[in-house]
Design a protein around this motif. Structure first.
Motif, PDB file in Angstrom:
ATOM      1  N   ILE A  12      49.770   3.307  -5.211  1.00 19.79           N
ATOM      2  CA  ILE A  12      50.432   2.563  -4.136  1.00 19.79           C
ATOM      3  C   ILE A  12      50.301   3.304  -2.802  1.00 19.79           C
ATOM      4  N   ILE A  14      46.519   3.148  -1.529  1.00 22.99           N
ATOM      5  CA  ILE A  14      45.950   1.924  -0.941  1.00 22.99           C
ATOM      6  C   ILE A  14      45.966   1.949   0.591  1.00 22.99           C
ATOM      7  N   PRO A  15      47.104   2.288   1.215  1.00 27.67           N
ATOM      8  CA  PRO A  15      47.090   2.225   2.684  1.00 27.67           C
ATOM      9  C   PRO A  15      46.122   3.210   3.334  1.00 27.67           C
ATOM     10  N   LEU A  64      40.967   5.537  -5.382  1.00 26.13           N
ATOM     11  CA  LEU A  64      42.240   5.317  -6.062  1.00 26.13           C
ATOM     12  C   LEU A  64      42.289   6.102  -7.361  1.00 26.13           C
ATOM     13  N   VAL A  89      36.725   2.034  -3.096  1.00 22.05           N
ATOM     14  CA  VAL A  89      38.129   1.721  -3.370  1.00 22.05           C
ATOM     15  C   VAL A  89      38.522   2.260  -4.733  1.00 22.05           C
ATOM     16  N   PHE A 107      53.947  10.554   4.137  1.00 19.54           N
ATOM     17  CA  PHE A 107      54.432   9.990   2.872  1.00 19.54           C
ATOM     18  C   PHE A 107      55.316  10.992   2.136  1.00 19.54           C
ATOM     19  N   LEU A 133      43.142   4.089   2.233  1.00 19.16           N
ATOM     20  CA  LEU A 133      41.771   3.957   1.755  1.00 19.16           C
ATOM     21  C   LEU A 133      40.744   4.118   2.861  1.00 19.16           C
TER      22      LEU A 133
END
Lengths: 353, 576
Positions: free
Chosen positions: B343, B346-347, B454, B450, B363, B349
């Motif tokens: 989670i 993702i931002p 991840l 991606v 974060f 990437l």
């Protein structure tokens, strides 16, 4: 190819949902807070003025990030520590002047001395930093100077902790700066806030004029466009880079004193969060962009002081002010996701994020 | 520009001396000299604090002599002496200044004690004189060391390092050896309250190590080459034999080490686990993640919330816990961390390098701020944290004390090391490394960025979550203050020092950076100062780390060599 496209768009959808829901929360929270009528105009104007004052300090620090980034394409992670070193060292001068009564009798001269010491210390630290840690790595892969800067940041923090001790030190009061002005029962502004805003404004104006109108400023702009071509034009690139560090550090040193006068406290760790906030401000305005950093700083300051109450109080979150840093960081993340070039855009059209 | 054509002059030696002098003054004012003076290396003769200063002077002399190549032998010695003298002069100036004005109003460490150490307790003027003479002598010694032929030089250095290490660790040695063994070695250590080796002990250690090392290098034995020269079946036997030996040592370690050192081993083990995870993200995939502590925190909190027995509304405790046992909560903790890794991944990437670093740092801070805040207090305890975290148990064997917990940590580390090793040369590992080298090219040759990114975040987060879960169970309680940014910096430092992308490097780094401060308590105060300095020094002098990974080393060195020719190639492209 099509599958890849589909997958990326899925992620974009996810991002938009996240962004949308955050904006939704903000809107719902704001409406609920304003409806509740718990806070009067007087409260909001207090928050706003505090935000502007704090934002001016952020803006001054953010200029240091932006200037260095504009020229070296690197984030000077240790810039927050440059800010700290000045304010912390100047504490001893301020304390001595206050104890001898000089700061009370002759506030202008006294404050100028404090500013001078702070700026001089910051400049010294920044110049040594550039010479020792950054210059040898100018052509290294990107991660290398970044890691060096992180190391430098912690090294400086704990060096100053070793020098001056690990406790908080409280900045002396300056009698002239006590008290506040009130207009019509609505707007109340502390004298110290006036000093912070005016001083920051003057410094930024001076910087802008310097960069835009002088020969040295022109050289700086040339180096930030293209180092190799600037060198061919007879510009001493190393000298310009050092000069950039000096200007950024001087602004940070001044910001340090303003910050210390406002919050009346210095500490070896004081530079870290303002540093990151100021970086956020620089990104917010568009990194590498001087007016952007000023605007971003102000915006972030206001956002941080008004935001927690406005967005979260209405939602029934207890003690929303504890979350102000989280709000600032969330904003940084959102900007980088949705508008990585910032409000005014990166001056050089080279998207980094 | 090469050093051999370049004549090193007297002003150069002075400048070098002044720079090292500034370093020595810095070390003194930061307080290291005074604190480290408590730890004797040779009892009653020299302490770690003094060694630090002397080492700086020695290095100044050494470098001065190295740069003075081409001149006569005497010129080199002179340069070394000059550099040492100049450095000593800085310290003498500090002492004199300190005796005139009260530096202590500003610098807390500029105490009479410091001046006493620097002047050998001989008063200001005489002491400063002695300091200058000693500095010059040490500078000359450094130059002499440089002028020795390389083999005896290495012998001298290795023997000195051994002496230093034994002196540093003497307390530990006494503790571990204990009982009868210590009586046999009594002559080696200082008597009474004195720390460090005795003079006899120091001389003997130096002599024995020097003789052994000199003889060893004379025979030029290379264990790896020796193994390779054996027939294949013997090679396999050697390999399995050494593996079995290592396994045996690892298995019986807690009994050898005792409770205190097992505790230290556990702390190191948790950092190895963190380091191995971050190594995947930073070392393999090249994504500089400064918010790595977030996953550690999530692992710890999931373990805490899921297993705590201290639940109660109205008593300031958290309001709900499913009351799982350790083994039920462990996969949950790892899974939650993996999920968080995806989670939060993702931002970021599309971000690279410095932006990624700052956002991940953000974060990490958001997670910590949320953990501290009153907002989530009913669920995760706010600043009071969670107490009564569950302990792992297999049958009647509980992982509730350092010596038994060790096996849990060891199992975690072995698992992580195994997974890392297998992943490294797998398809996904090669995709990570391709992405690290050049994201655009990696995408062009068909790597799904991606998925690859991840996966890196998720795998790294899994190890971090595992580490956090064990950490929570180890302490029995969780406080949000344990999850500061410093954990991320710690983990980053150890993989940088060990060598990015190198699995043995992570272990070496963890031993050095997490083990040393545990063993040398005085060091703890300067922990982050040294980490910061280590990060800078590694990047400036040896960016590939102490135990480099092969590709990484080649890449960095090629980049350094390629840097010179870059403008030329760009120009060539420009003309086409």
């Amino acid at each position: 190819m099509r599958r890849a496209l589909e997958r990326i768009s899925l992620i974009d959808v996810f991002m938009w949902i996240v962004g949308g829901s955050i904006i939704g929360i903000v809107l719902v929270g704001s409406v609920a807070t304003i409806r509740s009528g718990q806070y009067s105009i007087r409260h909001w104007s207090d928050f706003l003025i505090f935000g502007v004052a704090q934002g001016s300090v952020y803006a001054l620090i953010a200029l240091g990030y932006t200037l260095v980034y504009g020229i070296l394409r690197m984030i000077n992670f240790a810039h927050g520590e440059v800010f700290m070193s000045g304010a912390y060292t100047a504490f001893f001068v301020a304390d001595a002047l206050s104890k001898s009564g000089f700061l009370g009798q002759n506030p202008l001269l006294g404050l100028l001395a404090v500013f001078a010491v702070s700026m001089a210390t910051s400049v010294t630290v920044a110049v040594i930093l550039e010479r020792v840690a950054y210059r040898p790595l100018r052509r290294a892969p990107r991660l290398v100077p970044l890691i060096t800067a992180i190391g430098a940041s912690f090294f400086l923090q704990y060096t100053f902790r070793g020098f001056y001790g690990s406790g908080f030190k409280s900045y002396p009061e300056v009698p002239v700066l006590q008290g506040s002005w009130v207009w019509g029962g609505i707007v109340s502004i502390q004298r110290i806030q006036v000093l912070v805003i005016v001083a920051a404004g003057l410094l930024m104006l001076a910087l802008y004029t310097y960069v835009q109108r002088t020969r040295a400023g022109k050289a700086m702009r040339a180096v930030s466009e293209d180092k190799d071509v600037a060198a061919l034009m007879g510009i001493n690139v190393d000298a310009v880079i050092v000069q950039t560090f000096i200007i950024g550090a001087a602004l940070a040193g001044a910001a340090g004193v303003l910050y210390a006068l406002m919050f009346r406290q210095v500490h070896f760790f004081m530079g870290f969060f303002p540093g990151i906030k100021a970086f956020t401000a620089a990104v917010l305005g568009g990194i590498g962009n001087i007016p952007g950093a000023m605007l971003g700083g102000l915006f972030l300051g206001i956002f941080e002081s008004v935001g927690p109450i406005l967005f979260l109080d209405g939602l029934g979150v207890p003690a929303p002010y504890q979350l102000k840093d989280a709000i600032a960081f969330t904003m940084l993340v959102l900007i980088l996701i949705f508008r990585p070039t910032g409000i005014l855009g990166e001056r050089l059209a080279r998207a980094k994020a | 520009m090469k050093a051999d054509k370049y004549r090193f002059t007297v002003p150069d030696a002075m400048r070098l001396g002044l720079i090292s002098g500034a370093g020595a003054v810095l070390v003194s004012l930061v307080g290291m000299v005074k604190v480290f003076n408590e730890r004797g290396i040779i009892a009653g003769v020299v302490s770690l604090g003094q060694i630090m200063i002397l080492l700086i002077l020695l290095i100044a002399g050494y470098i001065a002599a190295r740069r003075a190549t081409g001149g006569s032998r005497w010129a080199g010695l002179l340069q070394g002496g000059l550099a040492g003298l100049a450095a000593g002069a800085c310290l003498a100036a500090l002492v004199l200044l300190g005796s005139v004005i009260n530096l202590r109003a500003m610098f807390v460490s500029a105490s009479p004690e410091l001046y006493k150490i620097l002047t050998f307790d001989q008063g200001v003027v005489t002491g400063a004189g002695i300091l200058l003479v000693v500095s010059a002598a040490v500078g000359v010694a450094g130059a002499l060391l440089r002028q020795l032929p390389s083999r005896p030089r290495r012998t001298v250095i290795v023997a000195s390092v051994w002496m230093l290490t034994l002196g540093l660790l003497q307390e530990l040695l006494r503790l571990t050896l204990g009982g009868d063994a210590i009586r046999v070695f009594r002559w080696m250590f200082g008597t009474g309250g004195q720390k460090g080796l005795s003079i006899v002990g120091a001389v003997l250690v130096f002599a024995v190590v020097a003789v052994v090392h000199y003889q060893w290098t004379a025979r030029n034995v290379n264990p790896r080459a020796w193994t390779r020269s054996l027939p294949p079946d013997r090679q396999r036997a050697v390999r399995w034999g050494s593996l079995a030996l290592v396994a045996l040592i690892l298995f019986s370690l807690p009994n050898i080490l005792g409770v205190y050192l097992s505790e230290v081993a556990n702390a190191i083990g948790l950092f190895v686990l963190l380091g191995l995870g971050l190594n995947i993200v930073v070392g393999f995939a090249g994504l500089l993640d400064l918010g790595y502590v977030a996953f550690f925190a999530i692992g710890a909190y999931v373990m805490g919330v899921a297993t705590t027995t201290a639940v109660g509304t109205g008593s300031g405790l958290i309001v709900y816990s499913p009351g799982f046992n350790f083994w039920q909560a462990l996969p949950l903790a790892v899974l939650a961390s993996v999920l968080a890794g995806v989670i939060l991944g993702i931002p970021v990437l599309k971000m690279r390098g410095d932006y990624l670093a700052i956002v991940t740092l953000g974060f990490g801070e958001i997670i910590r701020i949320l953990a501290i805040s009153d907002f989530l207090k009913p669920y995760i305890g706010g600043s009071q944290g969670i107490v009564g975290v569950g302990v792992g148990q297999i049958g009647s064997f509980a992982f509730d004390e350092p010596q038994s917990l060790y096996y849990l940590v060891l199992a975690g580390c072995l698992l992580a090391a195994f997974v890392s090793t297998r992943l490294k040369d797998s398809r996904i590992g090669r995709a990570w490394m391709a992405m690290r080298e050049d994201e655009d090219v990696a995408q062009a040759i068909g790597i799904d960025l991606v998925k690859t990114k991840l996966l890196a975040f998720a795998t790294g987060a899994a190890f971090s979550g595992l580490s956090g879960a064990i950490f929570a169970s180890k302490l029995g309680s969780i406080y949000p203050h344990s999850f500061s940014l410093l954990i991320s910096i710690n983990a980053l430092s150890l993989i940088i020092v060990g060598g990015m992308g190198s699995i043995p490097g992570v272990i070496i780094g963890a031993l050095a950076l997490a083990g040393l401060p545990e063993l040398l308590r005085e060091f703890a105060e300067f922990r982050l100062l040294v980490y910061g300095a280590a990060l800078m020094a590694m990047m400036l002098l040896r960016p590939e780390g102490l135990w480099p990974e092969e590709t990484r080393r080649r890449e960095l060195h090629d980049a350094a060599e390629g840097g010179e020719s870059e403008p030329a190639s760009e120009a060539a492209v420009g003309t086409n």
